[in-house]
Design a protein around this motif. Sequence first.
Motif, PDB file in Angstrom:
ATOM      1  N   LYS B 367      19.688  -7.346  16.428  1.00 24.25           N
ATOM      2  CA  LYS B 367      21.012  -6.964  16.934  1.00 24.25           C
ATOM      3  C   LYS B 367      22.134  -7.588  16.126  1.00 24.25           C
ATOM      4  N   TYR B 374      22.519  -1.263  14.666  1.00 26.26           N
ATOM      5  CA  TYR B 374      22.200  -1.490  16.072  1.00 26.26           C
ATOM      6  C   TYR B 374      23.109  -0.670  16.976  1.00 26.26           C
ATOM      7  N   PHE B 377      22.438   3.038  16.778  1.00 27.16           N
ATOM      8  CA  PHE B 377      21.115   3.353  17.312  1.00 27.16           C
ATOM      9  C   PHE B 377      21.123   3.340  18.829  1.00 27.16           C
ATOM     10  N   ILE B 378      21.755   2.310  19.414  1.00 28.63           N
ATOM     11  CA  ILE B 378      21.688   2.231  20.865  1.00 28.63           C
ATOM     12  C   ILE B 378      22.516   3.338  21.509  1.00 28.63           C
ATOM     13  N   ALA B 381      20.323   6.297  21.460  1.00 31.09           N
ATOM     14  CA  ALA B 381      19.291   6.172  22.491  1.00 31.09           C
ATOM     15  C   ALA B 381      19.859   6.489  23.865  1.00 31.09           C
ATOM     16  N   PHE B 426      14.177   3.256  25.311  1.00 34.27           N
ATOM     17  CA  PHE B 426      14.712   1.905  25.408  1.00 34.27           C
ATOM     18  C   PHE B 426      13.667   0.847  25.186  1.00 34.27           C
ATOM     19  N   VAL B 429      14.224   0.479  21.611  1.00 31.68           N
ATOM     20  CA  VAL B 429      15.455  -0.236  21.285  1.00 31.68           C
ATOM     21  C   VAL B 429      15.289  -1.730  21.556  1.00 31.68           C
TER      22      VAL B 429
END
Lengths: 165, 632, 106
Positions: B367, B374, B377-378, B381, B426, B429
């Motif tokens: 992170k 990060y 990407f999140i 997601a 997740f 992630v």
Amino acid sequence: MSQLLFFTLSAMTILSALVVVFTRKPMYSVLSLIVCFFTIAGHYILLNAQFLAITHVIVYAGAIMVLFLFTVMLLNLNADSDVPKSGKLRIAATITAGMLFITLLASIKSTTLGEFAFPPASDKGLVQHVGQQLFTDYLLPFEISSILFLSAMIGAVVLAKKEKH
Amino acid sequence: MTFLGLMIPLLPLMGFLVNGLLGKYLPKGSTGWIGSLSVLASFICVLMIFKDLGAAQAIQIDVFNWISFGNIDISFGLWIDSLTMVMLMVVTGVGFLIHLYSIGYMHGDEGFTRFFTYLNLFIFFMLLLVMGSNYLMMFIGWEGVGLCSYLLIGFWFKNEAYNDAAQKAFVMNRIGDLGFLLGMFFILFHFGTLDIQAVEGLAPGLSADSTLLIGITLLLFVGAIGKSAQLPLYTWLPDAMAGPTPVSALIHAATMVTAGIYMIVRSNVLFAMAPTTLTVILWIGVATSVFAAVIGLKQNDIKKVLAYSTVSQLGLMFAALGLGAFSSGVFHLVTHAFFKALLFLGAGSVIHALHGEQDIRNMGGLKKLIPVTYLTFILAALAISGFPLLSGFFSKDEILAHAFEQNKLVWIILFISSLLTAFYMFRLVFLTFFNSFRGTEETKHHIHESPWTMTLPLIILCVLSVIGGLIGLPYVFNVSHLLGTYLSAVTEPSASLIHHGEKLSHSLEIGLMTLAGLAAIGMILYARRKYITLKAIPEADSAITGIPKLIYHKFYVDEIYESWIVKPVFKMSEWFGTFFDKQVVDRVVNATAGVMESGGKTLRLFQTGNTGFYVFAMVIGMVVLFIIRLLI
Amino acid sequence: MEQAAHLVPLNWYLFLSTFLFCIGVMGVLFRRNAIIILMCIELMLNSVNLLLVAFSAYSGNSDGQVFVFFIMVVAAAEVAVGLALLISIYRNIGSTDIDVLNKLKW
């Protein structure tokens, strides 16, 4: 009258041609070919192609046949040097030639000749006319034939020269 | 506009030719820019046409009349209408971003130029596919993208396993293509034309659900199964992760795999006339969606999780098509292109930072080390999980609403699939970016953020994933559904033929949306508890037992295919090689040669060398010719 | 004599020419001596010449006669070269028998 002439000349042509083919002595062959050429020249005169008749005599009988004579005498050919072909081959040759004759006749029979004007113009064979054609319409081939002769002369000389060892 | 329309596929083609033929003479690195800029130019042409083309208009460009025999005329033609525009924007837009990303990702690779050559060729074929005015043009694009997929999956060809993966993809695609081809033959035979608009016009004239229509549509759908990785022809997609990550993003997320969906939407009238096929499509989509989601729960390779996620989301799109909600399927296609491409590119960024590590068990705590990757990407997601107000939320909910209208069971299964999606995304992630790094010190030392050519596309795609829902806001919000109205000219003809269920009331729809949003958040929190709070880490391969083992090994589907299909084919080919080829074919060939030889020996007798014989033969020949001439 | 031609139908010239030609062909097939064969070839050429002149006279077109002229040219050149070849063969082989010349094969 002309028909009589035609038949006589034709008979002599055919006779001499047969002698050319069938005689065993090469000298007789050559001589009878000369007679044949003279009769053909006679045909030309009958057809009123005077220029050609004279040219024919000069060129063929005068030049070409002399060449043949020289060669025959040079090679010393006589009756012994002529070995005939075997009997079967002769028969085959005769048959083939006969077939060719019949085929040609059949071809002639199946065609129709066009109508030709009577009487034909009789001055077309004279020197003036032929000369005119040669020098106007056919000038290019006429000139090229001189080059042809040149190459033939060179070829003949080169081929017949004796090799130096 | 005809000129612009022609330029759209021509520009990537020119990029391909320049890179392919002159690539080695150009300075290193410029080939990447040539490839990317040609796609950008194509995108600009698309935008210029978009500005002028109305939603109900269409452009037809007939480049030349290609095949014509009898009554059949097939032209090399392009057709641009609203559906085409949507696809074009996705292909060229996302395509350009991925090209840009590849400049950074493939830097230093010895096949750098070759990569961009293949990518440009792929874009060209994909554009032909979506712009084709008849099924044959679409098929050219269809086959072409399959070829480029093969070339790109096996890009690092020195590795045997990657070549096998590429071959597997190609062969499975081919099986689907056979269905497509047969469908095309039937269409040509019965409709007399392959022109899509003509077929769409003629289709309502036939009786609904006739065997002919069911046959044609099922065959076309078989093609879509192969190309878009549905059950049973999906196993090539996870293996296709052997290719470089930009390839996975472009081909196996955003564009090629969506070709099947495009084809069905394009032929919506044909499919709407065969409700049986639509039911088949629905159930295959539903089954695929949940099956792939289950497998994704237990995968440990970052790209494989995303691959199964793609298969699952494609299943969801096909379910939408099966419900007759064609524009919803397209909507999800667009949003999926955004966030799935982003997810793949982000994964590529992670792999790039970790110098090739792909196992999430060896990641963690990234992170703070690669913040841009990060963050994007999140957000992606969250979008794919259906977090409220992001793009994925709106597109998924539309499909779920249609499902609830028609078949509650379908809704339940798709809902479960969405829950699983949220969970495994997740899981991915949290295991990748949170807690502390589980890899070696050496690798940790070298972790760095990616260059701007890689992070800029990530950011752009992130923005699109977040706001992308705006094009399809549901009518319950009292705004018009932009995408739906834009596509209405294309989807309208079939709308009357679809048996829709009872329309949901406003309150029910809002209730469903809230339920889905809360469920997504709930799964995310559950995953958080498991992987962050409790710090659970997936076991090593050898330690997995029981049902998780079954799931981890993808339900042994590959092994079943291997023993039931592949091995018998190999045995048959062996038999052909040893018995048939040697005994039958060789004998025939040798016999022919023998005949020729003896014929030659006989003819040689004619050359005696005897001059007299030759003259004789000449005369005989002459006589024969004369006779023939006389007789004929 | 100017009207001599029309009393003799053209067909007769055709037959005469054909017959001469076939005699020439037979001569070529019949004899083994190369010189005689060359002479028979001359005979064939002459039969053709005769026919050409006949047609030319009957149609009033002198193109035929010009053609005959050129045939004579070619025949002369051919005989010259042919005989030269023959002499050179004779020098190498010692006879003019064509059955001795059987190397023209593979």
